[in-house]
Design an enzyme around this catalytic site. Structure first.
Site, PDB file in Angstrom:
ATOM      1  N   ARG A 266       0.846  -1.191   0.000  1.00 27.33           N
ATOM      2  CA  ARG A 266       0.000   0.000   0.000  1.00 27.33           C
ATOM      3  C   ARG A 266       0.886   1.247   0.000  1.00 27.33           C
ATOM      4  O   ARG A 266       1.899   1.288   0.712  1.00 27.33           O
ATOM      5  CB  ARG A 266      -0.904   0.045   1.231  1.00 27.33           C
ATOM      6  CG  ARG A 266      -2.134  -0.822   1.135  1.00 27.33           C
ATOM      7  CD  ARG A 266      -3.177  -0.288   0.136  1.00 27.33           C
ATOM      8  NE  ARG A 266      -4.351  -1.130   0.064  1.00 27.33           N
ATOM      9  CZ  ARG A 266      -4.533  -2.139  -0.813  1.00 27.33           C
ATOM     10  NH1 ARG A 266      -3.610  -2.428  -1.694  1.00 27.33           N
ATOM     11  NH2 ARG A 266      -5.655  -2.834  -0.816  1.00 27.33           N
TER      12      ARG A 266
ATOM     13  N   GLU B  26      -3.751   7.458  -4.772  1.00 28.62           N
ATOM     14  CA  GLU B  26      -4.052   6.964  -6.129  1.00 28.62           C
ATOM     15  C   GLU B  26      -5.358   7.576  -6.631  1.00 28.62           C
ATOM     16  O   GLU B  26      -6.282   7.748  -5.845  1.00 28.62           O
ATOM     17  CB  GLU B  26      -4.168   5.434  -6.096  1.00 28.62           C
ATOM     18  CG  GLU B  26      -2.853   4.784  -5.732  1.00 28.62           C
ATOM     19  CD  GLU B  26      -2.966   3.276  -5.493  1.00 28.62           C
ATOM     20  OE1 GLU B  26      -4.054   2.713  -5.712  1.00 28.62           O
ATOM     21  OE2 GLU B  26      -1.973   2.686  -5.072  1.00 28.62           O
TER      22      GLU B  26
ATOM     23  N   HIS C 117      -1.020   0.408 -10.070  1.00 25.91           N
ATOM     24  CA  HIS C 117      -1.711  -0.548  -9.187  1.00 25.91           C
ATOM     25  C   HIS C 117      -2.301  -1.719  -9.995  1.00 25.91           C
ATOM     26  O   HIS C 117      -3.525  -1.904 -10.044  1.00 25.91           O
ATOM     27  CB  HIS C 117      -2.821   0.156  -8.386  1.00 25.91           C
ATOM     28  CG  HIS C 117      -3.229  -0.598  -7.144  1.00 25.91           C
ATOM     29  ND1 HIS C 117      -3.635  -0.003  -5.979  1.00 25.91           N
ATOM     30  CD2 HIS C 117      -3.298  -1.933  -6.891  1.00 25.91           C
ATOM     31  CE1 HIS C 117      -3.952  -0.916  -5.076  1.00 25.91           C
ATOM     32  NE2 HIS C 117      -3.755  -2.102  -5.610  1.00 25.91           N
TER      33      HIS C 117
HETATM   34  P1  NAP Z   1      -1.496 -11.149   4.860  1.00 31.14           P
HETATM   35  O1  NAP Z   1      -1.392 -12.597   4.569  1.00 31.14           O
HETATM   36  O2  NAP Z   1      -2.438 -10.690   5.924  1.00 31.14           O
HETATM   37  O3  NAP Z   1      -0.020 -10.615   5.203  1.00 31.14           O
HETATM   38  C1  NAP Z   1       0.231  -9.376   5.743  1.00 31.14           C
HETATM   39  C2  NAP Z   1       1.524  -9.474   6.552  1.00 31.14           C
HETATM   40  O4  NAP Z   1       1.878  -8.171   7.007  1.00 31.14           O
HETATM   41  C3  NAP Z   1       1.376 -10.361   7.776  1.00 31.14           C
HETATM   42  O5  NAP Z   1       2.410 -11.303   7.757  1.00 31.14           O
HETATM   43  C4  NAP Z   1       1.492  -9.417   8.962  1.00 31.14           C
HETATM   44  O6  NAP Z   1       2.188 -10.050  10.025  1.00 31.14           O
HETATM   45  C5  NAP Z   1       2.293  -8.258   8.369  1.00 31.14           C
HETATM   46  N1  NAP Z   1       1.947  -6.989   9.037  1.00 31.14           N
HETATM   47  C6  NAP Z   1       0.726  -6.464   9.209  1.00 31.14           C
HETATM   48  N2  NAP Z   1       0.807  -5.310   9.889  1.00 31.14           N
HETATM   49  C7  NAP Z   1       2.118  -5.114  10.151  1.00 31.14           C
HETATM   50  C8  NAP Z   1       2.835  -4.099  10.849  1.00 31.14           C
HETATM   51  N3  NAP Z   1       2.232  -3.055  11.418  1.00 31.14           N
HETATM   52  N4  NAP Z   1       4.178  -4.220  10.915  1.00 31.14           N
HETATM   53  C9  NAP Z   1       4.813  -5.262  10.367  1.00 31.14           C
HETATM   54  N5  NAP Z   1       4.183  -6.257   9.689  1.00 31.14           N
HETATM   55  C10 NAP Z   1       2.853  -6.181   9.599  1.00 31.14           C
HETATM   56  O7  NAP Z   1      -1.900 -10.338   3.564  1.00 31.14           O
HETATM   57  P2  NAP Z   1      -1.562 -10.663   2.029  1.00 31.14           P
HETATM   58  O8  NAP Z   1      -2.627 -11.479   1.427  1.00 31.14           O
HETATM   59  O9  NAP Z   1      -0.148 -11.138   1.946  1.00 31.14           O
HETATM   60  O10 NAP Z   1      -1.668  -9.153   1.432  1.00 31.14           O
HETATM   61  C11 NAP Z   1      -0.810  -8.159   1.921  1.00 31.14           C
HETATM   62  C12 NAP Z   1      -1.177  -6.788   1.386  1.00 31.14           C
HETATM   63  O11 NAP Z   1      -0.799  -6.672   0.016  1.00 31.14           O
HETATM   64  C13 NAP Z   1      -2.658  -6.437   1.366  1.00 31.14           C
HETATM   65  O12 NAP Z   1      -3.119  -6.018   2.641  1.00 31.14           O
HETATM   66  C14 NAP Z   1      -2.725  -5.327   0.344  1.00 31.14           C
HETATM   67  O13 NAP Z   1      -2.555  -4.076   0.966  1.00 31.14           O
HETATM   68  C15 NAP Z   1      -1.531  -5.605  -0.563  1.00 31.14           C
HETATM   69  N6  NAP Z   1      -1.953  -6.014  -1.930  1.00 31.14           N
HETATM   70  C16 NAP Z   1      -1.631  -5.240  -2.993  1.00 31.14           C
HETATM   71  C17 NAP Z   1      -1.999  -5.626  -4.271  1.00 31.14           C
HETATM   72  C18 NAP Z   1      -1.650  -4.812  -5.474  1.00 31.14           C
HETATM   73  O14 NAP Z   1      -2.365  -4.902  -6.470  1.00 31.14           O
HETATM   74  N7  NAP Z   1      -0.588  -4.041  -5.451  1.00 31.14           N
HETATM   75  C19 NAP Z   1      -2.732  -6.794  -4.448  1.00 31.14           C
HETATM   76  C20 NAP Z   1      -3.041  -7.557  -3.348  1.00 31.14           C
HETATM   77  C21 NAP Z   1      -2.639  -7.161  -2.078  1.00 31.14           C
HETATM   78  P3  NAP Z   1       1.932  -9.609  11.555  1.00 31.14           P
HETATM   79  O15 NAP Z   1       0.465  -9.601  11.761  1.00 31.14           O
HETATM   80  O16 NAP Z   1       2.685 -10.632  12.357  1.00 31.14           O
HETATM   81  O17 NAP Z   1       2.540  -8.250  11.720  1.00 31.14           O
HETATM   82  C1  8YV Z   2      -6.947  -4.702  -6.128  1.00 34.06           C
HETATM   83  C2  8YV Z   2      -5.414  -4.895  -4.091  1.00 34.06           C
HETATM   84  O1  8YV Z   2      -6.473  -4.047  -7.240  1.00 34.06           O
HETATM   85  O2  8YV Z   2      -6.294  -6.924  -3.272  1.00 34.06           O
HETATM   86  C3  8YV Z   2      -5.790  -5.818  -2.996  1.00 34.06           C
HETATM   87  O3  8YV Z   2      -5.558  -5.463  -1.830  1.00 34.06           O
HETATM   88  O4  8YV Z   2      -4.827  -3.891  -3.865  1.00 34.06           O
HETATM   89  C4  8YV Z   2      -5.718  -5.257  -5.496  1.00 34.06           C
HETATM   90  O5  8YV Z   2      -5.756  -6.612  -5.725  1.00 34.06           O
HETATM   91  C5  8YV Z   2      -7.827  -3.781  -5.409  1.00 34.06           C
HETATM   92  O6  8YV Z   2      -8.236  -4.235  -4.196  1.00 34.06           O
HETATM   93  C6  8YV Z   2      -9.048  -3.477  -6.263  1.00 34.06           C
HETATM   94  O7  8YV Z   2      -9.397  -2.195  -6.079  1.00 34.06           O
END
Ligand code: NAP
Ligand code: 8YV
Length: 311
Positions: A220, A249, A267
């Site tokens: 993020r 964004e 994104h």
């Molecule tokens: P997840 O399995 O919940 O993993 C998040 C990790 O972050 C956990 O291991 C958590 O561990 C750690 N975390 C949370 N808060 C923290 C903090 N304050 N300090 C340090 N570590 C922290 O989630 P995921 O499925 O991997 O997704 C992660 C993130 O990727 C989403 O929340 C989203 O924002 C982003 N994302 C972006 C896209 C894109 O299109 N660019 C797409 C999908 C997801 P702890 O709880 O032990 O801290």
């Molecule tokens: C999507 C994401 O683009 O899953 C997330 O957290 O950031 C992306 O996969 C978004 O959520 C759709 O607006």
């Protein structure tokens, strides 16, 4: 909302299509009729409070920092997200950004398309290489692990920072982000947004990465102090960055837009037809499961305690 989700929802439920989660866009009767929401936009406490019969918010995306899930949980409203179905796609994108940033592939392609290969010769050798790098992952969750597997396949060491060490995971753990940054030259952030990660990647963390440092953000934009990042890129504090996400964004700060050593994407981490369709299906399947079976498929932690009155 994704077209496939809208089509499935229209076939399954009486639906209202609202452009924003703003209660003033709904009549009183409509507000009373809403029992479920499918959404990819901001849902705040005021909107939740304005819908007296709301039971569930099915959010599109795994990150749900735009939904006030804590408030929903306190009002007995379920919130679901779309984990797992996008994990591998987003990890692929992270690796693409890393290679773009390190080996300047977008700039090399622009060189070719501008006719410079023929007119000026070979694209200059890149200062950056993946060879001998060490990679730190900020947010070793589902996507972080998928990125780590890919990085390992490149023969590079992986370490990470989370609030808690992951049991049984062999990668080196650092209990602070700055400690992780000091120990690596490549930092990939895949941490969620929200108060606990707000501007966590700051000037101190970037300085710790050092002059050959590369920062990739697929998590993020709010987790980064963008002004500090732009400064670090321009004054050589770090070497390069690859960014898929931004604080405001779709607006990207001018100094990042102009940075020649940053590879920028709008994104698109999960943005393939395949993966977005799977995410859309999971949004709808959560609503179907809630209303038919009395339970969600993928509740967010803040609302796992919420029970369906009919279950
Ligand atoms: P997840 O399995 O919940 O993993 C998040 C990790 O972050 C956990 O291991 C958590 O561990 C750690 N975390 C949370 N808060 C923290 C903090 N304050 N300090 C340090 N570590 C922290 O989630 P995921 O499925 O991997 O997704 C992660 C993130 O990727 C989403 O929340 C989203 O924002 C982003 N994302 C972006 C896209 C894109 O299109 N660019 C797409 C999908 C997801 P702890 O709880 O032990 O801290
Ligand atoms: C999507 C994401 O683009 O899953 C997330 O957290 O950031 C992306 O996969 C978004 O959520 C759709 O607006």
């Amino acid at each position: 909302m994704h077209k496939h989700a809208v089509e499935r929802l229209n076939a399954l439920f009486p639906t209202l299509n609202v452009k924003a989660a703003d209660a003033s866009l709904l009549s009183e009767d409509e507000r009373g009729s809403v029992r479920g929401i499918a959404s990819m936009t901001r849902i705040d406490a005021a909107f939740i409070d304005a819908l007296p019969n709301l039971e569930i918010i099915a959010s599109f995306g795994v990150g749900y920092d735009h939904v006030d899930a804590k408030h929903a949980g306190s009002k007995g409203v379920m919130v679901t997200n779309t984990p797992d179905v996008l994990t591998e796609e987003v990890a692929d994108t992270a690796i693409g950004l890393l290679i773009n940033a390190v080996r300047e592939l977008p700039k090399a392609e622009a060189w070719l398309r501008a006719g410079k290969w023929a007119s000026a010769g070979n694209y200059p050798l890149t200062r950056g290489t993946l060879r001998a790098r060490s990679v730190g992952i900020f947010g070793m969750g589902r996507i972080g692990l998928a990125i780590a597997r890919r990085v390992e396949a490149f023969g590079l060491p992986v370490s990470y920072h989370n609030r808690r060490k992951v049991d049984g995971l062999g990668y080196a753990y650092h209990d602070t982000l700055v400690g992780l940054a000091k120990s690596v030259d490549t930092l990939i952030s895949v941490a969620p947004g929200g108060a606990s990660t707000e501007k966590a990647v700051n000037a101190e963390v970037l300085a710790a990465l050092g002059p050959t440092g590369v920062f990739v953000n697929i998590g993020r934009g709010t987790t980064v102090d963008e002004a500090a990042l732009a400064k670090a890129l321009s004054d050589g504090t770090i070497m390069a960055a690859g960014l898929d996400v931004f604080e405001k964004e779709p607006n990207v700060p001018d100094d990042l837009m102009q940075a020649p050593n940053a590879s920028l994407l709008p994104h698109v981490g999960s943005a393939s037809l395949h993966t977005r369709q799977a995410m859309a299906d999971l949004v709808v399947d959560n609503l179907v499961s809630w209303f038919d079976e009395g339970k969600p498929l993928t509740a967010v932690p803040e609302t796992v305690h919420v029970k369906n009155g009919k279950a």
